[in-house]
Design a protein around this motif. Structure first.
Motif, PDB file in Angstrom:
ATOM      1  N   ASP A   1       0.831  -1.202   0.000  1.00  0.00           N
ATOM      2  CA  ASP A   1       0.000   0.000   0.000  1.00  0.00           C
ATOM      3  C   ASP A   1       0.861   1.246   0.000  1.00  0.00           C
ATOM      4  OD1 ASP A   1      -2.377  -1.490   0.142  1.00  0.00           O
ATOM      5  OD2 ASP A   1      -2.338  -1.536   2.325  1.00  0.00           O
ATOM      6  N   GLU A   2       1.968   1.184   0.708  1.00  0.00           N
ATOM      7  CA  GLU A   2       2.843   2.363   0.831  1.00  0.00           C
ATOM      8  C   GLU A   2       3.423   2.771  -0.510  1.00  0.00           C
ATOM      9  OE1 GLU A   2       1.894   0.772   4.543  1.00  0.00           O
ATOM     10  OE2 GLU A   2       2.900  -0.289   2.878  1.00  0.00           O
ATOM     11  N   GLU A   3       3.751   1.793  -1.370  1.00  0.00           N
ATOM     12  CA  GLU A   3       4.279   2.135  -2.695  1.00  0.00           C
ATOM     13  C   GLU A   3       3.205   2.803  -3.549  1.00  0.00           C
ATOM     14  OE1 GLU A   3       6.204  -1.038  -4.751  1.00  0.00           O
ATOM     15  OE2 GLU A   3       7.887  -1.148  -3.333  1.00  0.00           O
ATOM     16  N   ILE A   4       1.965   2.366  -3.418  1.00  0.00           N
ATOM     17  CA  ILE A   4       0.874   3.012  -4.151  1.00  0.00           C
ATOM     18  C   ILE A   4       0.665   4.432  -3.644  1.00  0.00           C
ATOM     19  CG2 ILE A   4      -1.614   2.972  -4.598  1.00  0.00           C
ATOM     20  CD1 ILE A   4      -1.478  -0.057  -4.592  1.00  0.00           C
ATOM     21  N   ILE A   5       0.647   4.604  -2.344  1.00  0.00           N
ATOM     22  CA  ILE A   5       0.437   5.929  -1.751  1.00  0.00           C
ATOM     23  C   ILE A   5       1.564   6.877  -2.152  1.00  0.00           C
ATOM     24  CG2 ILE A   5       0.348   7.192   0.441  1.00  0.00           C
ATOM     25  CD1 ILE A   5      -1.066   4.678   1.605  1.00  0.00           C
ATOM     26  N   ALA A   6       2.794   6.372  -2.156  1.00  0.00           N
ATOM     27  CA  ALA A   6       3.931   7.210  -2.552  1.00  0.00           C
ATOM     28  C   ALA A   6       3.816   7.634  -4.012  1.00  0.00           C
ATOM     29  CB  ALA A   6       5.238   6.455  -2.315  1.00  0.00           C
ATOM     30  N   TRP A   7       3.360   6.707  -4.865  1.00  0.00           N
ATOM     31  CA  TRP A   7       3.206   7.056  -6.288  1.00  0.00           C
ATOM     32  C   TRP A   7       2.067   8.057  -6.475  1.00  0.00           C
ATOM     33  CZ3 TRP A   7       5.886   7.513 -10.336  1.00  0.00           C
ATOM     34  CH2 TRP A   7       5.288   7.664 -11.588  1.00  0.00           C
TER      35      TRP A   7
ATOM     36  N   ILE B   1      -9.055   9.933 -10.676  1.00  0.00           N
ATOM     37  CA  ILE B   1      -8.155   8.963 -11.311  1.00  0.00           C
ATOM     38  C   ILE B   1      -7.075   8.509 -10.336  1.00  0.00           C
ATOM     39  CG2 ILE B   1      -6.365   8.710 -13.079  1.00  0.00           C
ATOM     40  CD1 ILE B   1      -8.102  10.552 -14.868  1.00  0.00           C
ATOM     41  N   ILE B   2      -6.436   9.459  -9.681  1.00  0.00           N
ATOM     42  CA  ILE B   2      -5.301   9.127  -8.808  1.00  0.00           C
ATOM     43  C   ILE B   2      -5.762   8.430  -7.532  1.00  0.00           C
ATOM     44  CG2 ILE B   2      -3.445  10.113  -7.408  1.00  0.00           C
ATOM     45  CD1 ILE B   2      -3.187  12.319  -9.551  1.00  0.00           C
ATOM     46  N   ASP B   3      -6.803   8.955  -6.905  1.00  0.00           N
ATOM     47  CA  ASP B   3      -7.219   8.431  -5.599  1.00  0.00           C
ATOM     48  C   ASP B   3      -8.042   7.156  -5.698  1.00  0.00           C
ATOM     49  OD1 ASP B   3      -5.975  10.628  -4.592  1.00  0.00           O
ATOM     50  OD2 ASP B   3      -7.802  11.710  -4.039  1.00  0.00           O
ATOM     51  N   GLU B   4      -8.924   7.069  -6.690  1.00  0.00           N
ATOM     52  CA  GLU B   4      -9.879   5.966  -6.753  1.00  0.00           C
ATOM     53  C   GLU B   4      -9.571   4.930  -7.837  1.00  0.00           C
ATOM     54  OE1 GLU B   4     -12.263   5.739  -4.545  1.00  0.00           O
ATOM     55  OE2 GLU B   4     -11.878   7.693  -3.627  1.00  0.00           O
ATOM     56  N   LEU B   5      -9.223   5.390  -9.023  1.00  0.00           N
ATOM     57  CA  LEU B   5      -9.154   4.485 -10.169  1.00  0.00           C
ATOM     58  C   LEU B   5      -7.801   3.815 -10.340  1.00  0.00           C
ATOM     59  CD1 LEU B   5     -10.800   3.350 -12.476  1.00  0.00           C
ATOM     60  CD2 LEU B   5     -10.161   5.326 -13.863  1.00  0.00           C
ATOM     61  N   MET B   6      -6.739   4.580 -10.221  1.00  0.00           N
ATOM     62  CA  MET B   6      -5.409   4.054 -10.515  1.00  0.00           C
ATOM     63  C   MET B   6      -5.073   2.758  -9.770  1.00  0.00           C
ATOM     64  SD  MET B   6      -2.086   3.848  -9.193  1.00  0.00           S
ATOM     65  CE  MET B   6      -1.734   5.233  -8.127  1.00  0.00           C
ATOM     66  N   PRO B   7      -5.335   2.644  -8.459  1.00  0.00           N
ATOM     67  CA  PRO B   7      -4.984   1.390  -7.774  1.00  0.00           C
ATOM     68  C   PRO B   7      -5.720   0.174  -8.318  1.00  0.00           C
ATOM     69  CG  PRO B   7      -5.371   3.160  -6.185  1.00  0.00           C
ATOM     70  CD  PRO B   7      -5.827   3.671  -7.515  1.00  0.00           C
TER      71      PRO B   7
ATOM     72  N   GLU C   1      -3.579  -4.160   1.696  1.00  0.00           N
ATOM     73  CA  GLU C   1      -4.704  -4.181   2.623  1.00  0.00           C
ATOM     74  C   GLU C   1      -5.682  -3.042   2.347  1.00  0.00           C
ATOM     75  OE1 GLU C   1      -3.206  -4.187   6.588  1.00  0.00           O
ATOM     76  OE2 GLU C   1      -2.146  -6.107   6.374  1.00  0.00           O
ATOM     77  N   LYS C   2      -5.151  -1.901   2.001  1.00  0.00           N
ATOM     78  CA  LYS C   2      -5.977  -0.715   1.734  1.00  0.00           C
ATOM     79  C   LYS C   2      -6.581  -0.758   0.331  1.00  0.00           C
ATOM     80  CE  LYS C   2      -5.591   4.360   1.407  1.00  0.00           C
ATOM     81  NZ  LYS C   2      -6.739   4.700   2.260  1.00  0.00           N
ATOM     82  N   PHE C   3      -5.847  -1.310  -0.628  1.00  0.00           N
ATOM     83  CA  PHE C   3      -6.244  -1.276  -2.036  1.00  0.00           C
ATOM     84  C   PHE C   3      -6.490  -2.678  -2.574  1.00  0.00           C
ATOM     85  CE2 PHE C   3      -3.318   2.350  -1.357  1.00  0.00           C
ATOM     86  CZ  PHE C   3      -4.174   3.394  -1.661  1.00  0.00           C
ATOM     87  N   GLU C   4      -7.284  -2.740  -3.640  1.00  0.00           N
ATOM     88  CA  GLU C   4      -7.444  -3.943  -4.447  1.00  0.00           C
ATOM     89  C   GLU C   4      -6.951  -3.636  -5.853  1.00  0.00           C
ATOM     90  OE1 GLU C   4     -11.558  -5.108  -4.285  1.00  0.00           O
ATOM     91  OE2 GLU C   4     -11.233  -6.341  -2.507  1.00  0.00           O
TER      92      GLU C   4
ATOM     93  N   ALA D   1      -5.972  -4.796 -10.035  1.00  0.00           N
ATOM     94  CA  ALA D   1      -6.771  -5.286 -11.160  1.00  0.00           C
ATOM     95  C   ALA D   1      -6.995  -6.791 -11.102  1.00  0.00           C
ATOM     96  CB  ALA D   1      -6.083  -4.906 -12.480  1.00  0.00           C
ATOM     97  N   ILE D   2      -5.981  -7.549 -10.695  1.00  0.00           N
ATOM     98  CA  ILE D   2      -6.102  -9.005 -10.662  1.00  0.00           C
ATOM     99  C   ILE D   2      -7.019  -9.441  -9.531  1.00  0.00           C
ATOM    100  CG2 ILE D   2      -4.839 -11.163 -10.367  1.00  0.00           C
ATOM    101  CD1 ILE D   2      -2.455  -9.870 -11.736  1.00  0.00           C
ATOM    102  N   THR D   3      -6.887  -8.827  -8.365  1.00  0.00           N
ATOM    103  CA  THR D   3      -7.766  -9.159  -7.240  1.00  0.00           C
ATOM    104  C   THR D   3      -9.221  -8.934  -7.607  1.00  0.00           C
ATOM    105  OG1 THR D   3      -6.058  -8.607  -5.611  1.00  0.00           O
ATOM    106  CG2 THR D   3      -8.333  -8.583  -4.845  1.00  0.00           C
ATOM    107  N   ILE D   4      -9.508  -7.804  -8.241  1.00  0.00           N
ATOM    108  CA  ILE D   4     -10.887  -7.490  -8.645  1.00  0.00           C
ATOM    109  C   ILE D   4     -11.389  -8.506  -9.657  1.00  0.00           C
ATOM    110  CG2 ILE D   4     -12.278  -5.789  -9.912  1.00  0.00           C
ATOM    111  CD1 ILE D   4     -10.462  -3.622  -8.601  1.00  0.00           C
TER     112      ILE D   4
END
Length: 528
Positions: free
Chosen positions: A333-339, A487-493, A505-508, A510-513
């Protein structure tokens, strides 16, 4: 439950004889040949032949893609369809895509045909959206997924022969690091040079560690078939001396023969089985005497299973679009948040950008957009991807990071990997055909396309009614900021393929979905 069997192709081999003399027979034969030539000419003029990289691709584009009778290169139909009465009709009101175009230069009959067809496609999209799971991805009670251990010729051997895939390209570099490719220097953690056709091994690696994986077939509700059909097709079509071309059908037929020996396949006629295929649907619809593609999706036995593809056939609800693999594969999650933080602060010096190549065969919307872009150098930056100028991913990623809007016209087919590359770096895509995204990815994109994209009808661009650059200049800054925030907050992850070892844990991703919804779809289909 009545089992649904695949459609049987009917062959009528009737022989007719006439009491005609030899002169009459010759005369009739010439007429027949003439009629056949006329039919071939009509088909040629009604479709688009695209030749690139020494290969021949048959792509049904523009108006033809919306015709349910001609959209499929093949004739097979799924034997499973959800009753239309189960569709929520409130979702079928006129959308932006089904509003008729009016004005000079518009072919009214073609527009009416397109509108009618788009409404039909939208009904299919609603059905697919109905399978979005309410369960959490790690809620595995009664939702087991079994992964077949296939003979290695169907997957591992294809990866091992990566040096035979494309003679002009070291394809092995793209299959390293669990098919994510080599790390990209300069973009930070989690960035790899991933090939657009690598989703098969990536999905396979992830499903092997899925929390709902079971090892007892009797505990499974869904069965995953890890056949690397795209890698097989690439190997057969790009061999050095074309010696493998004759074998393009072999593994497709052998995987069906292998499955038919399984009680788990026969039990529900494949309805609870899923394939992931790493190329577009049209590449798996090879017909007899056509030199391009694999016949996999034309086989009657393959009509029932769920297929996840980077581009789906819009009339079949057994095919679901999943995002193209992008270059970002976060481990946490931290790598996604940093990006997210980095792309929020990006200096978007270009209002508009377009990375692509013109099509010389015809004056399509892509060529028009290139002209409009190059005529407005202060607002638009064009990067010609001819040759190998865009093979390396870093320059393209940086271009999109520096842009407010990224143009995404159709190419050889409606979809583009570039669409996802743009979204992952916060660039707002400008789309010209709903088949590029809105009709393709019902599990990953929201119903309201205006949250994340700008839509401009490509036919209006073709007839010179719209200057796209001038239209984008009019979009208020506040609107652009709202779209980019979503896009950045909701869609990108939801669009990235997380690393195989990721702990999110925070994000799902494309493969998980996709796998969570596949479990829901597989369960409900066999319960109907």
């Amino acid at each position: 439950m009545a089992k649904r069997k695949s459609l049987e192709k009917e062959e009528n081999n009737e022989e007719w004889s006439f009491g005609l003399d030899s002169y009459s027979i010759k005369f009739l034969s010439r007429i027949s040949i003439f009629v056949v030539l006329l039919v071939i000419l009509f088909v040629w003029c009604s479709s688009s032949i695209i030749i690139s990289s020494s290969t021949l691709n048959l792509c049904v584009l523009s108006w033809k893609l919306y015709n349910s009778s001609s959209v499929s290169i093949g004739s097979s139909r799924s034997t499973y369809d959800k009753p239309i009465s189960l569709i929520n009709k409130t979702h079928l009101s006129d959308s932006e895509f089904t509003r008729p175009m009016l004005g000079k230069g518009v072919d009214k009959a073609k527009v009416e045909e397109m509108v009618k067809s788009r409404k039909g496609i939208e009904e299919k999209v609603v059905v697919l959206k109905s399978y979005v799971a309410n369960s959490k991805a790690n809620d595995c009670e009664g939702r087991g997924i079994y992964v077949y251990d296939l003979p290695s010729k169907f997957n591992k051997d294809l990866v091992d022969k990566c040096n035979e895939m494309m003679p002009w390209l070291n394809f092995c570099r793209y299959l390293s690091n669990d098919a994510m490719g080599e790390p990209i220097q300069g973009l930070g953690n989690g960035w790899y040079n991933t090939h657009q056709f690598s989703s098969e091994p990536i999905f396979h690696k992830r499903v092997l560690v899925h929390p709902c994986r079971v090892y007892d077939q009797e505990q499974a509700k869904v069965f995953y078939v890890p056949f690397y059909g795209a890698l097989d097709m690439i190997k057969c079509h790009f061999s050095k001396d074309d010696s493998e071309l004759k074998n393009a059908h072999v593994l497709s037929k052998e995987i069906v023969e292998w499955l038919e020996q399984k009680k788990t396949w026969r039990r529900n006629s494949g309805l609870d089985h899923v394939f992931v295929l790493g190329k577009i649907t049209w590449d798996f619809r090879r017909k007899a005497n056509v030199p391009w593609g694999s016949p996999l999706l034309e086989l009657d036995e393959l009509q029932n299973p769920i297929k996840l593809l980077i581009e789906r056939q819009p009339w079949y609800i057994n095919e679901v679009g999943v995002p193209y693999p992008t270059y970002f594969h976060p481990k946490s999650d931290e790598e996604i948040i940093a990006w997210q933080a980095e792309i929020r602060q990006a200096d978007r010096r270009n209002l508009v950008s377009f990375a692509g190549t013109p099509h010389k065969q015809w004056e399509n919307v892509r060529s028009i957009l290139i002209k409009q872009c190059t005529y407005a150098p202060n607002e638009c930056k064009f990067v010609n991807c001819g040759g190998e100028s865009c093979v390396e991913s870093s320059p393209v990623v940086k271009l999109f990071m520096e842009s407010e809007f990224c143009l995404q016209p159709p190419g050889d087919s409606p979809t583009r990997k570039s669409m996802f590359d743009a979204l992952v770096v916060g660039c707002i895509p400008v789309v010209f055909d709903p088949l590029t995204a809105h009709y393709q990815y019902p599990w990953h994109f929201p119903e309201d396309h205006r949250k994340y994209s700008v839509f401009i009808e490509q036919e209006e661009v073709r007839i010179s009614k719209v200057n796209v650059i001038k239209e984008l200049v009019k979009v208020p800054l506040k609107k652009r900021e709202e779209m980019r925030k979503y896009i950045i907050d909701e869609l990108m992850p939801r669009l990235v393929y997380a690393h195989q070892a990721a702990k999110l844990e925070k994000f799902e991703d494309a493969i998980t979905i996709a796998l969570n919804n596949v479990l829901e779809m597989g369960l409900r289909r066999v319960q109907v």
